[in-house]
Design an enzyme around this catalytic site. Structure first.
Site, short mmCIF file in Angstrom:
data_model
loop_
_atom_site.label_atom_id
_atom_site.label_comp_id
_atom_site.label_asym_id
_atom_site.label_seq_id
_atom_site.Cartn_x
_atom_site.Cartn_y
_atom_site.Cartn_z
N GLY A 140 0.86 -1.18 0.00
CA GLY A 140 0.00 0.00 0.00
C GLY A 140 0.89 1.23 0.00
O GLY A 140 1.36 1.68 -1.05
N THR A 167 -9.70 2.72 -8.08
CA THR A 167 -10.78 3.68 -8.32
C THR A 167 -11.17 3.65 -9.80
O THR A 167 -10.29 3.71 -10.66
CB THR A 167 -10.34 5.10 -7.91
N SER A 329 8.00 18.46 -5.50
CA SER A 329 7.72 17.29 -4.68
C SER A 329 7.36 17.69 -3.25
O SER A 329 6.37 17.21 -2.68
CB SER A 329 8.97 16.43 -4.67
N GLY A 355 -24.57 20.39 15.05
CA GLY A 355 -25.33 19.49 15.92
C GLY A 355 -26.17 18.51 15.14
O GLY A 355 -25.69 17.87 14.20
N GLU A 379 -3.55 8.32 -2.78
CA GLU A 379 -2.44 9.14 -3.32
C GLU A 379 -1.41 9.42 -2.22
O GLU A 379 -0.76 10.45 -2.24
CB GLU A 379 -2.95 10.48 -3.85
N GLY A 380 -1.28 8.51 -1.27
CA GLY A 380 -0.32 8.67 -0.17
C GLY A 380 -1.02 9.21 1.06
O GLY A 380 -1.57 10.31 1.03
C1 LIG Z 1 -11.57 4.29 -1.68
C2 LIG Z 1 -10.15 4.01 -2.06
C3 LIG Z 1 -9.73 4.23 -3.35
C4 LIG Z 1 -8.41 3.93 -3.72
N1 LIG Z 1 -8.03 4.11 -5.03
C5 LIG Z 1 -6.81 3.64 -5.42
C6 LIG Z 1 -6.45 3.62 -6.80
O1 LIG Z 1 -7.19 4.11 -7.68
N2 LIG Z 1 -5.27 3.05 -7.15
C7 LIG Z 1 -4.42 2.51 -6.23
O2 LIG Z 1 -3.38 1.99 -6.60
N3 LIG Z 1 -4.72 2.54 -4.89
C8 LIG Z 1 -5.90 3.08 -4.48
N4 LIG Z 1 -6.23 3.06 -3.15
C9 LIG Z 1 -5.29 2.52 -2.18
C10 LIG Z 1 -4.64 3.60 -1.35
O3 LIG Z 1 -3.75 4.35 -2.12
C11 LIG Z 1 -3.98 2.90 -0.15
O4 LIG Z 1 -5.03 2.50 0.70
C12 LIG Z 1 -3.01 3.78 0.56
O5 LIG Z 1 -1.86 3.97 -0.21
C13 LIG Z 1 -2.58 3.17 1.92
O6 LIG Z 1 -2.16 1.88 1.74
P1 LIG Z 1 -2.72 0.71 2.68
O7 LIG Z 1 -4.21 0.82 2.68
O8 LIG Z 1 -2.13 -0.57 2.26
O9 LIG Z 1 -2.24 1.08 4.12
P2 LIG Z 1 -0.76 0.82 4.81
O10 LIG Z 1 0.29 1.17 3.84
O11 LIG Z 1 -0.82 -0.61 5.27
O12 LIG Z 1 -0.82 1.80 5.97
C14 LIG Z 1 -1.62 1.61 7.14
C15 LIG Z 1 -1.34 2.79 8.08
O13 LIG Z 1 0.06 2.84 8.42
C16 LIG Z 1 0.61 4.11 8.08
N5 LIG Z 1 1.97 3.94 7.61
C17 LIG Z 1 2.40 3.11 6.64
N6 LIG Z 1 3.75 3.24 6.48
C18 LIG Z 1 4.16 4.18 7.35
C19 LIG Z 1 5.42 4.78 7.65
N7 LIG Z 1 6.54 4.41 7.01
N8 LIG Z 1 5.47 5.73 8.63
C20 LIG Z 1 4.35 6.10 9.29
N9 LIG Z 1 3.12 5.56 9.05
C21 LIG Z 1 3.03 4.63 8.09
C22 LIG Z 1 -0.28 4.64 6.98
O14 LIG Z 1 -0.23 6.06 6.91
C23 LIG Z 1 -1.65 4.16 7.43
O15 LIG Z 1 -2.17 5.02 8.39
C24 LIG Z 1 -7.51 3.41 -2.75
C25 LIG Z 1 -7.95 3.21 -1.43
C26 LIG Z 1 -9.24 3.48 -1.08
C27 LIG Z 1 -9.66 3.23 0.35
#
Ligand SMILES: Cc1cc2nc3c(=O)[nH]c(=O)nc-3n(C[C@H](O)[C@H](O)[C@H](O)COP(=O)(O)OP(=O)(O)OC[C@H]3O[C@@H](n4cnc5c(N)ncnc54)[C@H](O)[C@@H]3O)c2cc1C
Length: 402
Positions: A140, A167, A329, A355, A379-380
């Site tokens: 992710g 998406t 960036s 409320g 998007e991060g």
């Molecule tokens: C509705 C929706 C639409 C989406 N659309 C797309 C899309 O079109 N294309 C696509 O490719 N993806 C898409 N995503 C995926 C989205 O980009 C990921 O959910 C996102 O990048 C986070 O990855 P993860 O869910 O695996 O969470 P993780 O990476 O497992 O993270 C879980 C938590 O840990 C935190 N974390 C992770 N690493 C660190 C670090 N090094 N330091 C501190 N905190 C950290 C994160 O901030 C988060 O709070 C979508 C997600 C949703 C829910």
């Protein structure tokens, strides 16, 4: 409130987008929040209109128009496709962010194609709706950990793997899939490939049910011996090419301000409606007096509005830098972090201030509070944006600060 004027040439575009948001998005906003997974057919006509706006203005009204300018043209101040796209998105998301995400031909895959495709690829794939598939069950935030593979076989690449949370994955015509040419070579081997949605090797597993942006479809796929022509690879096929993964990541310098713009639009929607409800309740906001000398609700409103302004200006700045060929960036991540967090806090703050009216379904405030959270995730995430900002400010690499 500070209200900086937008460039004159973009005023017609912003006003047209606002009209669409008011007359098309808002009236069907609740309908498609409730009818999750049904396609908002009202958008077909609109998508053609946006295509026309982009062609007419010479700059992008949607994500497909975002293309990084390579250099400044010398006058020091170019307002181009990134800024116009941001301004259009703000207005449309003031209407409804889920519907904006469902607009044909405005997917994040379109931004990737617009940013890095060759002229031949632009000709072949431009003007078609493209989703973006990076995320996998085990990858992710750490997109370098993706496991989907791409193996060259004659004139084709064969893709195998799993992609989740795509998406517009069900509705788009194309999917930009990230895959590795050689998992042992790490991030340098990760490339993106344009896959036709009806490719028999791309199997839809399921559509997600979600907290917010319910008008937008979110699809999970399996890629099983999915064959694409060699020409479907975006950018260079060289594994040793240091620009490879970096180049793909640079797409995000263009797209993060777009997601920040979505957050700015939703934030403004929540603030505006809350301002009206407060006025109906007799709470006056005095812009000439210090917040501390005003009713608590007015002081809280002023505080949220200040956050909104900061997020908006950071977003415009990041987009303006892309238009002027400046490395952005740092600013793109700052804008995404600030706008995403502000949107979540303000949308919930507005529910709190209003409320029962804020929590009930007669108003859209509760919906905006649900829609907001994703803007701080995809998007991060918030945490990842702060990490990127910290790396840039401290001069640390991703290996040194993770
Ligand atoms: C509705 C929706 C639409 C989406 N659309 C797309 C899309 O079109 N294309 C696509 O490719 N993806 C898409 N995503 C995926 C989205 O980009 C990921 O959910 C996102 O990048 C986070 O990855 P993860 O869910 O695996 O969470 P993780 O990476 O497992 O993270 C879980 C938590 O840990 C935190 N974390 C992770 N690493 C660190 C670090 N090094 N330091 C501190 N905190 C950290 C994160 O901030 C988060 O709070 C979508 C997600 C949703 C829910």
């Amino acid at each position: 409130m500070i209200n900086l004027e937008i460039p004159k040439k973009f005023k017609p575009l912003a006003s047209q987008a606002n009209q669409v948001a008011t007359e098309v998005f808002r009236p069907i906003s609740r309908k498609y929040d409730e009818a999750e997974h049904s396609y908002p057919k009202e958008l077909d006509m609109l998508a053609s209109l946006i295509d026309g706006m982009s062609e007419g203005s010479g700059s992008g009204a949607g994500a497909a128009g975002v293309r990084r300018e390579s250099s400044n043209d010398g006058d020091g101040n170019r307002n181009g496709s990134n800024l116009s796209t941001v301004l259009g998105i703000v207005e449309l998301c003031w209407g409804d962010v889920g519907l904006l995400l469902s607009m044909p031909r405005q997917g994040l895959g379109n931004s990737a194609i617009a940013s890095v495709a060759s002229e031949e690829q632009l000709e072949r794939y431009g003007g078609r709706w493209a989703a973006m598939a990076i995320t996998e069950p085990e990858a992710g935030s750490d997109s370098a950990a993706i496991r989907t593979t791409a193996k060259l076989d004659g004139d084709e690449y064969v893709l195998n793997g799993e992609k989740i949370f795509v998406t517009s994955g069900d509705r788009a015509e194309l999917i930009v899939v990230w895959a590795s040419l050689d998992p042992s070579k790490g991030r340098a081997a990760i490339k993106s490939f344009i896959v036709e949605r009806d490719n028999p090797g791309l199997k839809l597993d399921r559509l997600e049910h979600k907290l917010g942006i319910r008008a937008s479809d979110t699809a999970n796929f399996t890629l099983q011996d999915c064959r694409v022509p060699k020409e479907a690879l975006l950018g260079s096929s060289e594994v040793e090419d240091k620009q490879g993964f970096g180049g793909a990541m640079q797409t995000f310098d263009n797209t993060r301000p777009l997601v920040a713009a979505m957050a700015v639009g939703v934030t403004r929607a929540a603030l505006e409606r809350t301002g009206e409800l407060l006025a109906e309740a007799g709470v006056e906001i005095d812009y000439a007096a210090p917040a501390l000398c005003q009713p608590a609700a007015a002081a809280r409103y002023l505080e949220m509005e200040a956050d909104y302004e900061a997020a908006r200006l950071q977003t415009l700045h990041a987009a303006w830098m892309a238009d002027n060929g400046k490395p952005n960036s740092l600013q793109a991540s700052m804008a995404k972090a600030k706008a995403g967090r502000t949107c979540v806090e303000v949308a919930l703050g507005c529910v709190e201030l209003c409320g029962a009216a804020g929590y009930g379904e007669d108003e859209l405030l509760e919906k905006w509070a649900r829609d907001a959270k994703i803007l701080d995730i995809f998007e991060g995430t918030q945490q990842i944006q702060l990490l990127i900002v910290a790396r840039q400010l401290l001069g640390k690499s991703s290996a040194e600060l993770r």
